[in-house]
Design a protein around this motif. Structure first.
Motif, mmCIF file in Angstrom:
data_model
loop_
_atom_site.group_PDB
_atom_site.id
_atom_site.type_symbol
_atom_site.label_atom_id
_atom_site.label_comp_id
_atom_site.label_asym_id
_atom_site.label_seq_id
_atom_site.Cartn_x
_atom_site.Cartn_y
_atom_site.Cartn_z
ATOM 1 N N SER A 55 0.938 -1.276 -0.116
ATOM 2 C CA SER A 55 0.025 0.108 0.007
ATOM 3 C C SER A 55 0.710 1.256 0.009
ATOM 4 C CB SER A 55 -0.837 -0.069 1.282
ATOM 5 O OG SER A 55 -0.194 -0.078 2.441
ATOM 6 N N HIS A 56 2.080 1.150 0.334
ATOM 7 C CA HIS A 56 2.851 2.496 0.539
ATOM 8 C C HIS A 56 3.766 2.349 -0.444
ATOM 9 C CE1 HIS A 56 1.358 3.386 4.346
ATOM 10 N NE2 HIS A 56 1.590 2.492 4.894
ATOM 11 N N HIS A 57 3.633 1.639 -1.653
ATOM 12 C CA HIS A 57 4.621 1.506 -2.644
ATOM 13 C C HIS A 57 4.412 2.764 -3.553
ATOM 14 C CE1 HIS A 57 7.795 -0.331 -5.308
ATOM 15 N NE2 HIS A 57 6.766 0.032 -6.382
ATOM 16 N N VAL A 58 5.451 3.807 -3.779
ATOM 17 C CA VAL A 58 5.183 4.663 -4.937
ATOM 18 C C VAL A 58 6.292 4.481 -6.035
ATOM 19 C CG1 VAL A 58 4.947 7.054 -5.118
ATOM 20 C CG2 VAL A 58 4.050 6.143 -3.136
ATOM 21 N N SER A 59 5.839 4.717 -7.109
ATOM 22 C CA SER A 59 7.105 4.643 -8.131
ATOM 23 C C SER A 59 7.011 6.069 -8.892
ATOM 24 C CB SER A 59 6.650 3.422 -8.996
ATOM 25 O OG SER A 59 6.332 2.111 -8.498
ATOM 26 N N SER A 93 6.893 7.684 15.198
ATOM 27 C CA SER A 93 6.835 6.239 14.944
ATOM 28 C C SER A 93 7.615 5.833 13.517
ATOM 29 C CB SER A 93 5.709 5.417 14.912
ATOM 30 O OG SER A 93 4.689 6.238 13.896
ATOM 31 N N HIS A 94 8.295 4.704 13.548
ATOM 32 C CA HIS A 94 8.928 4.212 12.445
ATOM 33 C C HIS A 94 8.491 2.911 11.919
ATOM 34 C CE1 HIS A 94 11.959 7.207 13.802
ATOM 35 N NE2 HIS A 94 11.806 6.624 14.832
ATOM 36 N N ASP A 95 8.559 3.035 10.460
ATOM 37 C CA ASP A 95 8.108 1.859 9.670
ATOM 38 C C ASP A 95 9.190 1.502 8.909
ATOM 39 O OD1 ASP A 95 6.873 -0.098 7.916
ATOM 40 O OD2 ASP A 95 5.377 1.360 7.314
ATOM 41 N N SER A 96 10.085 0.520 9.186
ATOM 42 C CA SER A 96 11.189 -0.011 8.706
ATOM 43 C C SER A 96 10.810 -0.780 7.348
ATOM 44 C CB SER A 96 12.198 -0.813 9.562
ATOM 45 O OG SER A 96 11.566 -1.937 10.073
ATOM 46 N N GLU A 97 9.849 -1.275 7.309
ATOM 47 C CA GLU A 97 9.467 -2.200 5.930
ATOM 48 C C GLU A 97 9.203 -1.113 4.604
ATOM 49 O OE1 GLU A 97 6.121 -5.241 4.434
ATOM 50 O OE2 GLU A 97 6.163 -4.760 6.346
ATOM 51 N N ARG A 107 4.709 12.658 7.181
ATOM 52 C CA ARG A 107 5.622 11.669 7.064
ATOM 53 C C ARG A 107 6.885 12.156 6.364
ATOM 54 N NH1 ARG A 107 3.224 6.529 6.438
ATOM 55 N NH2 ARG A 107 0.914 6.662 6.611
ATOM 56 N N THR A 108 8.136 11.418 6.825
ATOM 57 C CA THR A 108 9.361 11.700 6.302
ATOM 58 C C THR A 108 10.190 10.185 6.087
ATOM 59 O OG1 THR A 108 11.499 13.181 6.390
ATOM 60 C CG2 THR A 108 10.312 12.085 8.524
ATOM 61 N N LEU A 109 11.290 10.316 5.475
ATOM 62 C CA LEU A 109 11.781 9.089 5.180
ATOM 63 C C LEU A 109 12.519 8.649 6.437
ATOM 64 C CD1 LEU A 109 13.561 9.880 1.626
ATOM 65 C CD2 LEU A 109 11.456 8.694 2.268
ATOM 66 N N LEU A 110 12.693 7.113 6.380
ATOM 67 C CA LEU A 110 13.276 6.707 7.710
ATOM 68 C C LEU A 110 14.649 7.052 7.823
ATOM 69 C CD1 LEU A 110 12.854 4.683 9.950
ATOM 70 C CD2 LEU A 110 13.600 2.936 8.468
ATOM 71 N N GLN A 111 15.484 7.365 6.669
ATOM 72 C CA GLN A 111 16.931 7.692 6.912
ATOM 73 C C GLN A 111 17.138 9.108 7.332
ATOM 74 O OE1 GLN A 111 17.039 7.366 2.264
ATOM 75 N NE2 GLN A 111 17.402 9.603 2.111
ATOM 76 N N CYS A 112 16.120 9.744 7.534
ATOM 77 C CA CYS A 112 16.269 11.210 8.139
ATOM 78 C C CYS A 112 16.391 11.233 9.508
ATOM 79 C CB CYS A 112 15.074 11.989 7.722
ATOM 80 S SG CYS A 112 14.963 12.561 6.183
ATOM 81 N N LYS A 113 16.103 9.711 10.208
ATOM 82 C CA LYS A 113 16.398 9.635 11.580
ATOM 83 C C LYS A 113 15.728 10.696 12.559
ATOM 84 C CE LYS A 113 20.565 7.148 10.701
ATOM 85 N NZ LYS A 113 22.167 7.080 10.868
ATOM 86 N N VAL A 114 14.342 10.773 12.281
ATOM 87 C CA VAL A 114 13.571 11.942 13.051
ATOM 88 C C VAL A 114 13.436 11.439 14.538
ATOM 89 C CG1 VAL A 114 11.660 13.353 13.389
ATOM 90 C CG2 VAL A 114 12.562 12.789 10.982
ATOM 91 N N LYS A 115 13.577 12.164 15.578
ATOM 92 C CA LYS A 115 13.441 12.091 16.808
ATOM 93 C C LYS A 115 12.650 13.123 17.556
ATOM 94 C CE LYS A 115 18.008 9.951 17.353
ATOM 95 N NZ LYS A 115 19.551 10.204 17.996
ATOM 96 N N LYS A 116 12.001 12.473 18.637
ATOM 97 C CA LYS A 116 10.813 13.421 19.281
ATOM 98 C C LYS A 116 11.875 14.542 19.932
ATOM 99 C CE LYS A 116 7.084 13.783 22.680
ATOM 100 N NZ LYS A 116 6.140 12.755 23.580
ATOM 101 N N GLY A 117 11.484 15.825 19.736
ATOM 102 C CA GLY A 117 12.051 16.889 20.585
ATOM 103 C C GLY A 117 10.971 17.754 21.186
ATOM 104 N N GLY A 118 11.413 18.569 22.190
ATOM 105 C CA GLY A 118 10.575 19.468 22.894
ATOM 106 C C GLY A 118 10.289 20.768 22.113
ATOM 107 N N GLY A 119 9.445 21.471 22.666
ATOM 108 C CA GLY A 119 9.214 22.831 22.121
ATOM 109 C C GLY A 119 8.367 23.028 20.849
ATOM 110 N N ASP A 120 8.316 24.126 20.334
ATOM 111 C CA ASP A 120 7.187 24.417 19.387
ATOM 112 C C ASP A 120 8.194 24.632 18.054
ATOM 113 O OD1 ASP A 120 5.237 24.660 20.982
ATOM 114 O OD2 ASP A 120 5.270 26.738 21.257
ATOM 115 N N PHE A 121 7.482 24.157 16.699
ATOM 116 C CA PHE A 121 8.156 24.180 15.633
ATOM 117 C C PHE A 121 7.162 24.695 14.581
ATOM 118 C CE2 PHE A 121 10.127 20.624 17.973
ATOM 119 C CZ PHE A 121 11.667 20.670 17.655
ATOM 120 N N LEU A 122 7.725 25.187 13.576
ATOM 121 C CA LEU A 122 6.986 25.523 12.146
ATOM 122 C C LEU A 122 6.874 24.461 11.378
ATOM 123 C CD1 LEU A 122 5.333 27.857 11.240
ATOM 124 C CD2 LEU A 122 7.406 28.586 9.865
#
Length: 266
Positions: free
Chosen positions: A86-90, A171-175, A210-225
């Motif tokens: 379902s997440h396959h995009v070409s 959350s991360h979806d390695s598949e 959503r973003t790519l897993l390779q970006c290694k996003v982590k939870k951080g405190g504070g406000d973002f734009l």
């Protein structure tokens, strides 16, 4: 957006039907696939260059494979097995931006009664993007580095969504090589569709990015734009500075008259 209203049918031969789609994004459902279907994408892209075509099969895609025509030859884009993911995009480059031909070949089946080959598509051009990292759709371009000031100031002008908020969860979806950032929203400055909505029970505004897993996003405190673009009904992360850093950059640019667009500060 093309649905049934954007279709025009044309019999190509006894074995092949042909359909024309005139929009830059849309979806197609082929019920009970049999023999073959030729889909011609020919929107008004006369001014676009290096157009990229992206296809996302539905989660229940079955009964056919998708090819792209190039110089009279067929090249496989999505096999029936890949379509079930379902997440396959070409994505692929269109050699002729004004006319892209897809060829759907039905799989040999005895029982086609419950089969449907449906997919969404988007055509993207470099001219619709801002900055060197926005040349392809967000699945390919996801920015794994902080934006510089110029990219950030352009992002608030050209992004599909701009929201102020904090990170509730990551959350991360390695598949599928993706990460999802769940955002608690304080203010929606702009959104193309209703991805960020108010929770009926709590009254809180929320939304997934959503973003790519390779970006290694982590939870951080504070406000973002949070800024970014929407593809296939999903929000994809672009620039996401801390809100206080954005305010400093924007105010400094505005004082110099260097802001490319006005942004509502309060």
């Amino acid at each position: 957006y093309c649905l049934d209203s954007g279709l025009s049918w044309e019999p190509l031969s006894r074995a092949v039907e042909q359909v024309h789609l005139r929009c830059t994004e849309g979806s197609l459902e082929w019920m009970y696939p049999a023999r073959a279907l030729r889909v011609v994408l020919e929107p008004n892209l006369s001014s676009a260059r290096h157009t990229t075509v992206c296809i996302k099969p539905a989660s229940d895609f079955q009964g056919a494979s998708i090819y792209v025509e190039r110089a009279g030859q067929l090249h496989l884009v999505v096999s029936e097995a890949e379509g079930a993911r379902s997440h396959h995009v070409s994505c692929f480059s269109a050699h002729t931006p004004q006319r892209v031909a897809l060829f759907l070949q039905a799989s040999p089946q005895r029982d086609i009664s419950r089969r449907m080959a449906s997919f969404q598509y988007e055509l993207l051009s470099n001219q619709s993007a801002a900055g060197p990292d926005f040349k392809k759709m967000a699945l390919v371009e996801a920015m794994c580095r902080p934006c510089d000031n110029v990219e950030l100031l352009m992002a608030i002008c050209s992004s599909d969504f701009v929201v102020k908020g904090s990170i509730r969860n990551v959350s991360h979806d390695s598949e599928n090589h993706m990460s999802q950032v769940d955002v608690s929203v304080q203010k929606v400055y702009r959104q193309k569709n209703r991805i960020f909505q108010q929770d009926e029970a709590s009254g809180e505004w929320r939304g997934p990015i959503r973003t790519l897993l390779q970006c290694k996003v982590k939870k951080g405190g504070g406000d973002f734009l949070f800024t970014g673009n929407e593809h296939f009904g999903e929000a994809w992360l672009g620039c996401a500075p801390r809100f206080k850093d954005f305010m400093f950059i924007y105010r400094a640019a505005r004082e110099r008259g260097a802001n490319p667009c006005e942004f509502q500060l309060n």
